[in-house]
Scaffold this motif. Structure first.
Motif, PDB file in Angstrom:
ATOM      1  N   UNK A  91       0.310  -1.270   0.289  1.00  0.00           N
ATOM      2  CA  UNK A  91       0.189   0.085   0.219  1.00  0.00           C
ATOM      3  C   UNK A  91       0.911   1.639   0.042  1.00  0.00           C
ATOM      4  N   UNK A  92       0.787   2.060  -1.279  1.00  0.00           N
ATOM      5  CA  UNK A  92       1.443   2.598  -0.888  1.00  0.00           C
ATOM      6  C   UNK A  92       0.769   4.108  -0.476  1.00  0.00           C
ATOM      7  N   UNK A  93       1.208   4.673   1.275  1.00  0.00           N
ATOM      8  CA  UNK A  93       0.511   5.628   1.974  1.00  0.00           C
ATOM      9  C   UNK A  93       1.423   6.713   1.707  1.00  0.00           C
ATOM     10  N   UNK A  94       0.618   7.651   2.222  1.00  0.00           N
ATOM     11  CA  UNK A  94       1.070   9.462   2.240  1.00  0.00           C
ATOM     12  C   UNK A  94       1.967   9.830   3.605  1.00  0.00           C
ATOM     13  N   UNK A  95       1.831   9.380   4.628  1.00  0.00           N
ATOM     14  CA  UNK A  95       2.741   9.079   5.538  1.00  0.00           C
ATOM     15  C   UNK A  95       3.269   7.955   5.708  1.00  0.00           C
ATOM     16  N   UNK A  96       4.609   7.778   6.787  1.00  0.00           N
ATOM     17  CA  UNK A  96       4.661   6.689   7.240  1.00  0.00           C
ATOM     18  C   UNK A  96       4.126   6.547   8.553  1.00  0.00           C
ATOM     19  N   UNK A  97       4.154   5.057   8.755  1.00  0.00           N
ATOM     20  CA  UNK A  97       3.641   4.597   9.988  1.00  0.00           C
ATOM     21  C   UNK A  97       2.284   3.994   9.904  1.00  0.00           C
ATOM     22  N   UNK A  98       1.188   4.283   9.288  1.00  0.00           N
ATOM     23  CA  UNK A  98      -0.051   3.811   8.228  1.00  0.00           C
ATOM     24  C   UNK A  98       0.358   1.785   8.068  1.00  0.00           C
ATOM     25  N   UNK A  99      -0.214   1.198   8.153  1.00  0.00           N
ATOM     26  CA  UNK A  99      -0.256   0.029   6.461  1.00  0.00           C
ATOM     27  C   UNK A  99       0.068  -0.166   5.864  1.00  0.00           C
ATOM     28  N   UNK A 100       1.595  -1.045   5.771  1.00  0.00           N
ATOM     29  CA  UNK A 100       1.561  -0.802   4.466  1.00  0.00           C
ATOM     30  C   UNK A 100       1.243  -1.592   3.452  1.00  0.00           C
ATOM     31  N   UNK A 101       0.818  -2.643   3.707  1.00  0.00           N
ATOM     32  CA  UNK A 101       0.311  -4.121   2.916  1.00  0.00           C
ATOM     33  C   UNK A 101       0.703  -5.345   4.236  1.00  0.00           C
ATOM     34  N   UNK A 102       0.466  -6.280   3.805  1.00  0.00           N
ATOM     35  CA  UNK A 102       0.918  -7.347   4.352  1.00  0.00           C
ATOM     36  C   UNK A 102       2.242  -7.833   2.999  1.00  0.00           C
ATOM     37  N   UNK A 103       2.089  -7.312   1.945  1.00  0.00           N
ATOM     38  CA  UNK A 103       3.179  -7.986   1.128  1.00  0.00           C
ATOM     39  C   UNK A 103       3.144  -9.537   0.813  1.00  0.00           C
ATOM     40  N   UNK A 104       4.133 -10.090   0.717  1.00  0.00           N
ATOM     41  CA  UNK A 104       4.621 -12.247  -0.346  1.00  0.00           C
ATOM     42  C   UNK A 104       3.652 -12.466   0.640  1.00  0.00           C
ATOM     43  N   UNK A 105       3.226 -11.883   2.096  1.00  0.00           N
ATOM     44  CA  UNK A 105       2.340 -13.161   3.020  1.00  0.00           C
ATOM     45  C   UNK A 105       0.599 -13.122   2.519  1.00  0.00           C
ATOM     46  N   UNK A 106       0.390 -12.304   1.928  1.00  0.00           N
ATOM     47  CA  UNK A 106      -0.843 -11.838   1.670  1.00  0.00           C
ATOM     48  C   UNK A 106      -0.965 -13.048   0.461  1.00  0.00           C
ATOM     49  N   UNK A 107      -0.407 -13.056   0.120  1.00  0.00           N
ATOM     50  CA  UNK A 107      -0.504 -13.780  -1.790  1.00  0.00           C
ATOM     51  C   UNK A 107      -1.152 -14.929  -2.060  1.00  0.00           C
ATOM     52  N   UNK A 108      -0.605 -15.708  -1.047  1.00  0.00           N
ATOM     53  CA  UNK A 108      -0.963 -17.035  -0.798  1.00  0.00           C
ATOM     54  C   UNK A 108      -2.986 -16.734  -0.296  1.00  0.00           C
ATOM     55  N   UNK A 109      -3.178 -15.955   0.555  1.00  0.00           N
ATOM     56  CA  UNK A 109      -4.183 -15.715   0.691  1.00  0.00           C
ATOM     57  C   UNK A 109      -5.678 -15.525  -0.755  1.00  0.00           C
ATOM     58  N   UNK A 110      -5.139 -14.686  -1.811  1.00  0.00           N
ATOM     59  CA  UNK A 110      -4.937 -14.465  -2.952  1.00  0.00           C
ATOM     60  C   UNK A 110      -5.348 -15.238  -3.333  1.00  0.00           C
ATOM     61  N   UNK A 111      -4.572 -16.031  -3.910  1.00  0.00           N
ATOM     62  CA  UNK A 111      -5.044 -17.483  -4.244  1.00  0.00           C
ATOM     63  C   UNK A 111      -5.873 -18.216  -3.970  1.00  0.00           C
ATOM     64  N   UNK A 112      -5.979 -18.323  -2.486  1.00  0.00           N
ATOM     65  CA  UNK A 112      -6.965 -19.311  -2.319  1.00  0.00           C
ATOM     66  C   UNK A 112      -7.979 -18.978  -1.614  1.00  0.00           C
ATOM     67  N   UNK A 113      -8.406 -17.514  -2.081  1.00  0.00           N
ATOM     68  CA  UNK A 113      -9.753 -17.098  -2.173  1.00  0.00           C
ATOM     69  C   UNK A 113     -10.320 -16.866  -3.878  1.00  0.00           C
TER      70      UNK A 113
END
Ligand code: PEP
Ligand code: MN
Length: 363
Positions: free
Chosen positions: A56-78
């Motif tokens: 996630x491209x966030x305007x300010x640092x310190x916000x949730x920036x995404x789980x990255x690769x870890x979330x890709x298997x979730x997407x595949x399962x979905x």
């Protein structure tokens, strides 16, 4: 006209019913959240592609920036559970590599990436030889050439399943919308690249839920090929863009309310009436030009007088006076203030250009 070699959206390998509908959470937050959202979305007949933010491209640092690769298997399962195709934002060649590794079906380039030719070129290079649909969001600033340039870079790398996403433009002046749509610029894009499929992203245009329907309907009326709308099982608790996300149920109601109009009609009476009315419009337009030419004739005469008496071209008070009078008159006739202002600004600019020319004639 720009010559881009683009495959029709119907041949992208995504089945869709008239309007390609992409939905899903702004960010993939957990496997449960993603799969549950996907399950609910898959029950909506029109939704065919699941979106989820992995980085996630966030305007300010310190916000949730995404789980990255870890979330890709979730997407595949979905995808396995629901049969929905998947799409994610890619912002670097590494993202591309991982998206391909986890069989993501469609990629998109985010608004903050489209502004950077170096990054778009890196992404294009990393996709050489890959036949995957890729959507390019408009850059954050209203620069149509930068947007087309991004598409060209991808096209030159051999990608043919290309589309644009209108997500509005960032502006300093704030109104009820988060990013201002510029439909006129989109129409210009349609004229410049007529075979480019276009998707509208009402979520990022609106930044809130209340205007989603109106923006979606406008997009359909402008013959957009699809919509991307963020949905979340618990929008108020979303880790990003909470205000603009809706539940799958709300999305379903919204989609059902949308009217998909046809680009043309076979009805003979309709077509005849339309032609007659269009001829009337052509005549009125031509009269408008005639009147403008008359006005500019007077402007020229005034120009010569100003020159003779050594008076400046710009007369701010007179200009203010013109705008105020016309705004008042325009209001009575039901025109928007913005329209009258734009119209007379443009007329004024042309008048100044004409008088400047007269001032600069050497005698
Ligand atoms: C998004 O779609 O989640 C996103 C970050 O959008 P944009 O690039 O339009 O800001
Ligand atoms: Mn978002």
């Amino acid at each position: 006209m720009e010559i881009l070699d683009i495959k029709k959206i119907e041949n992208w390998g995504v089945d869709f019913d008239k309007v390609l509908t992409i939905s899903g959470p702004c960010s993939a937050e957990s496997e449960e959240q993603l799969i549950e959202t996907a399950k609910q979305l898959s029950k909506i007949k029109q939704v065919n592609v699941l979106r989820a933010g992995i980085w996630k491209p966030r305007t300010k640092p310190g916000n949730f920036e995404g789980h990255g690769e870890k979330a890709l298997p979730w997407l595949l399962n979905a995808k396995k559970e629901t049969g929905l195709k998947t799409t994610i934002e890619v912002a670097t060649p590494e993202h591309v590599e991982l998206a391909l590794k986890y069989n993501v079906d469609i990629l998109w380039i985010g608004a903050r990436t489209t502004v950077s030719p170096f990054v778009v070129q890196d992404i294009a290079d990393s996709l050489k030889g890959v036949d995957i649909p890729i959507l390019v969001k408009n850059p954050v600033n209203p620069d149509i050439d930068l947007w087309i340039g991004g598409l060209e870079r991808l096209n030159q790398a051999g990608l043919k399943k290309l589309g644009g996403i209108h997500r509005g433009f960032s502006s300093y002046a704030k109104n009820h919308l988060r990013n201002q749509p510029q439909w006129q610029l989109v129409v210009e894009l349609m004229n410049k690249v007529p075979n480019l499929p276009l998707i509208c992203d009402p979520s990022h245009i609106c930044g809130q839920r209340e205007s989603l329907y109106e923006i979606s309907q406008t997009a359909l009326d402008l013959q957009f090929n699809g919509l991307m709308i963020e949905a979340h099982i618990n929008p108020d608790e979303a880790w990003s863009d909470a205000k603009q996300q809706v539940t799958p149920n709300t999305l379903k109601d919204l989609i059902n309310k949308l009217i998909k109009r046809n680009p043309t009609s076979e009805d003979e009476i309709f077509n005849k009436t339309l032609n007659i009315l269009r001829e009337d419009i052509d005549e009125v337009d031509s009269n408008i030009l005639e009147l403008l030419s008359l006005r500019m004739g007077i402007v020229k005469t005034i120009g010569y007088h100003k020159k003779k008496s050594n008076v400046t071209v710009l007369q701010p008070n007179r200009w203010k006076n013109i705008v105020n009078k016309r705004l008042e008159e325009g209001k009575h006739k039901g025109f928007s203030e913005k329209f009258i202002e734009m119209l007379f600004k443009s007329i004024h600019q042309e008048s100044i250009r004409i008088q400047e020319k007269i001032m600069n004639i050497k005698q």
